[in-house]
Write a protein that holds these residues in place. Structure first.
Motif, PDB file in Angstrom:
ATOM      1  N   LEU A 225       0.832  -1.195   0.000  1.00 20.56           N
ATOM      2  CA  LEU A 225       0.000   0.000   0.000  1.00 20.56           C
ATOM      3  C   LEU A 225       0.873   1.254   0.000  1.00 20.56           C
ATOM      4  O   LEU A 225       1.676   1.465   0.911  1.00 20.56           O
ATOM      5  N   PHE A 226       0.713   2.054  -1.044  1.00 19.30           N
ATOM      6  CA  PHE A 226       1.405   3.333  -1.145  1.00 19.30           C
ATOM      7  C   PHE A 226       0.375   4.432  -0.870  1.00 19.30           C
ATOM      8  O   PHE A 226      -0.470   4.731  -1.717  1.00 19.30           O
ATOM      9  N   LYS A 227       0.433   5.008   0.323  1.00 18.42           N
ATOM     10  CA  LYS A 227      -0.527   6.033   0.708  1.00 18.42           C
ATOM     11  C   LYS A 227      -0.241   7.342  -0.023  1.00 18.42           C
ATOM     12  O   LYS A 227       0.830   7.535  -0.606  1.00 18.42           O
ATOM     13  N   ARG A 247       1.911  16.967 -14.037  1.00 20.81           N
ATOM     14  CA  ARG A 247       2.824  16.462 -13.016  1.00 20.81           C
ATOM     15  C   ARG A 247       2.802  14.937 -13.075  1.00 20.81           C
ATOM     16  O   ARG A 247       1.849  14.341 -13.591  1.00 20.81           O
ATOM     17  N   PRO A 248       3.829  14.282 -12.555  1.00 21.68           N
ATOM     18  CA  PRO A 248       3.895  12.814 -12.629  1.00 21.68           C
ATOM     19  C   PRO A 248       2.676  12.170 -11.990  1.00 21.68           C
ATOM     20  O   PRO A 248       2.262  12.532 -10.884  1.00 21.68           O
ATOM     21  N   SER A 249       2.081  11.207 -12.683  1.00 15.89           N
ATOM     22  CA  SER A 249       0.920  10.503 -12.139  1.00 15.89           C
ATOM     23  C   SER A 249       1.355   9.537 -11.055  1.00 15.89           C
ATOM     24  O   SER A 249       2.505   9.070 -11.032  1.00 15.89           O
ATOM     25  N   LYS A 250       0.439   9.217 -10.158  1.00 12.07           N
ATOM     26  CA  LYS A 250       0.777   8.300  -9.073  1.00 12.07           C
ATOM     27  C   LYS A 250       1.102   6.917  -9.599  1.00 12.07           C
ATOM     28  O   LYS A 250       1.970   6.215  -9.056  1.00 12.07           O
ATOM     29  N   MET A 405      -4.464  -0.795  -7.987  1.00 11.88           N
ATOM     30  CA  MET A 405      -5.802  -0.269  -7.753  1.00 11.88           C
ATOM     31  C   MET A 405      -5.719   0.924  -6.814  1.00 11.88           C
ATOM     32  O   MET A 405      -4.787   1.028  -6.001  1.00 11.88           O
ATOM     33  N   ASP A 406      -6.691   1.832  -6.909  1.00  4.61           N
ATOM     34  CA  ASP A 406      -6.784   2.937  -5.957  1.00  4.61           C
ATOM     35  C   ASP A 406      -6.987   2.394  -4.552  1.00  4.61           C
ATOM     36  O   ASP A 406      -7.673   1.383  -4.355  1.00  4.61           O
ATOM     37  N   ASP A 411      -6.318   8.570  -3.151  1.00  4.70           N
ATOM     38  CA  ASP A 411      -5.095   9.243  -3.566  1.00  4.70           C
ATOM     39  C   ASP A 411      -3.875   8.340  -3.475  1.00  4.70           C
ATOM     40  O   ASP A 411      -2.763   8.742  -3.830  1.00  4.70           O
ATOM     41  N   GLY A 412      -4.071   7.112  -2.990  1.00  2.00           N
ATOM     42  CA  GLY A 412      -2.975   6.156  -2.893  1.00  2.00           C
ATOM     43  C   GLY A 412      -3.185   4.983  -3.831  1.00  2.00           C
ATOM     44  O   GLY A 412      -4.131   4.947  -4.623  1.00  2.00           O
TER      45      GLY A 412
END
Length: 443
Positions: A225-227, A247-250, A405-406, A411-412
């Motif tokens: 999980l990347f918050k 800007r760079p996408s997540k 997946m979101d 936002d993570g």
């Protein structure tokens, strides 16, 4: 903790499919897809006392109405002729009950929870492509608390994730109690024009058949999980500006970090020598065409963008470098494909699929497949009991494969990483992964 299947039936379209729609030819893009099911599970929390009494019949009734619109999903794939026989054979609909609460399941340690995902799905992931296999399989499981899960497996031969979301939104809209949703439903009415605009190549279906057995794989899968705050920190490390102020996408940030980590692990396991490294990214083509095509264009309409580093090149690339390689590969892909989609240049359209198939079997390179389900609307699907409290996929019989997946906040990112046991252990201990990702091993 046990999940018991109560009944299984085939649900047919509420209105019979007209005879002139009997044979649905697959498209050029459908032909490239493997005969496998794509798993997705949506979890809903409710404390309504009567939900178990009504939910099975309620969802079955609205499913039948939805299948009237999505009639190919009620048919059967004819492999020899590369078409779908739309004779209303029906979608599989399974009703099951769990003897525990949804909160208990969600609170389990990851590996215990993961081992139960298969019980929430209606069929095996690889069980697709034969004349008796439904194109769509649904399993509704109710929990003691009143919550429920909708597990679905849709055939990749006719559905990409955008198609699946259009189907889910149509079904959810029909399931809601409000009678004033006719206008909203129009947004989720399927458009099946891809086979007309991009007809099949009139070749035999050469896609591989996957084993029709219970998938027992030694390839572990873990969620990392990347918050949102971790992604913000990653964004600070990547300097990127273009003339449009993007800007760079997540997704690209997390993928750059994952790829950097993969290359380091592969080098450590190859006596300090780096092989060429390839990353394939699934690309939704609806917003690449000029003009942009609607989200409710159904069928497979996806491509594959491949980024690469040459032998030993990855040794000297930092996070910024991996990000730029990914960004440039997508930019080049977008430009080439936009023209090819307009002009129908099949050699260009085929090139990325051929590159993918050649490199995935090449032992001289390290190859990673990545698909992003971020920003797809299944996160908000409301069948009348609110939005999902969680969503998951299942375990794919694949190595070097990532599904993104979101997270629940939006936002993570939840990255579902499939690796062999040794490299998964190395991945978990990587300093960058530990710095940016949350991972709680089983207890």
């Amino acid at each position: 903790m046990e999940i018991i299947t109560n009944t299984s039936k085939l649900v047919k379209p509420a209105t019979p499919t007209p005879s002139n729609l009997r044979n649905y030819n697959v498209s050029f893009f459908d032909e490239q897809m493997p005969n496998m099911n794509v798993p997705l599970i949506l979890y809903y929390s409710t404390s309504e006392s009567d939900v178990h009494v009504n939910i099975f019949n309620h969802l079955e009734t609205s499913l039948a109405k939805t299948l009237t619109d999505f009639y190919p999903l009620a048919g059967r794939y004819m492999r020899d002729g590369s078409f779908i026989d739309c004779s209303d054979q029906g979608a599989l609909y399974v009703q099951a009950t769990a003897n525990f609460q949804l909160s208990e399941f969600l609170g389990l340690a990851w590996e215990l929870k993961f081992s139960m995902l298969r019980d929430l799905l209606p069929c095996e992931i690889a069980e697709a492509g034969e004349v008796d296999d439904p194109m769509l399989n649904i399993k509704v499981t109710t929990f003691e608390c009143g919550g429920f899960a909708i597990g679905m497996c849709s055939s990749h031969k006719i559905s990409d994730m955008s198609t699946t979301c259009t189907f889910i939104n149509n079904w959810a809209t029909r399931s809601q109690a409000s009678s004033n949703n006719a206008l909203e439903l129009e947004n989720y009415y399927p458009i099946f024009t891809v086979p007309r605009d991009f007809p099949k190549r009139e070749l035999n279906d050469l896609t591989p058949r996957l084993p029709r057995i219970s998938i027992v794989t030694n390839t572990p899968a873990r969620i990392f999980l990347f918050k949102g705050n971790a992604i913000s920190k990653l964004r600070e490390k990547v300097i990127f500006k273009d003339n449009k102020g993007h800007r760079p996408s997540k997704v690209q940030l997390v993928l750059a970090l994952l790829w950097k980590t993969f290359v380091g692990i592969d080098k450590a396991n190859n006596n300090g020598q780096s092989k060429a490294s390839f990353v394939s990214q699934g690309v939704n083509l609806r917003n690449k065409a000029v003009p942009k095509l609607p989200d409710n264009l159904c069928g497979n309409f996806v491509g594959v963008a491949v980024a690469q580093t040459d032998t030993c090149e990855g040794d000297n690339i930092d996070l910024q470098g991996f990000y730029m390689i990914l960004h440039d590969s997508l930019k080049k892909y977008d430009s080439n494909y936009a023209k090819a989609l307009t002009s129908g240049e099949y050699d260009v359209l085929m090139k990325s699929f051929l590159e993918y198939s050649q490199n995935i079997m090449n032992s001289d390179v390290n190859f990673y497949g990545v698909t992003s389900w971020c920003k797809f609307s299944f996160n908000k699907a409301d069948f009348g009991w609110g939005k999902p409290v969680w969503k998951s996929t299942g375990q794919f019989a694949a190595q070097n494969f990532v599904v993104m997946m979101d997270d629940q906040e939006g936002d993570g990112i939840e990255a579902w990483v499939h690796f062999d046991e040794k490299r998964m252990g190395q991945f978990e201990q990587d300093l960058d992964i530990k710095a940016y990702a949350i991972y709680t091993p089983s207890q």
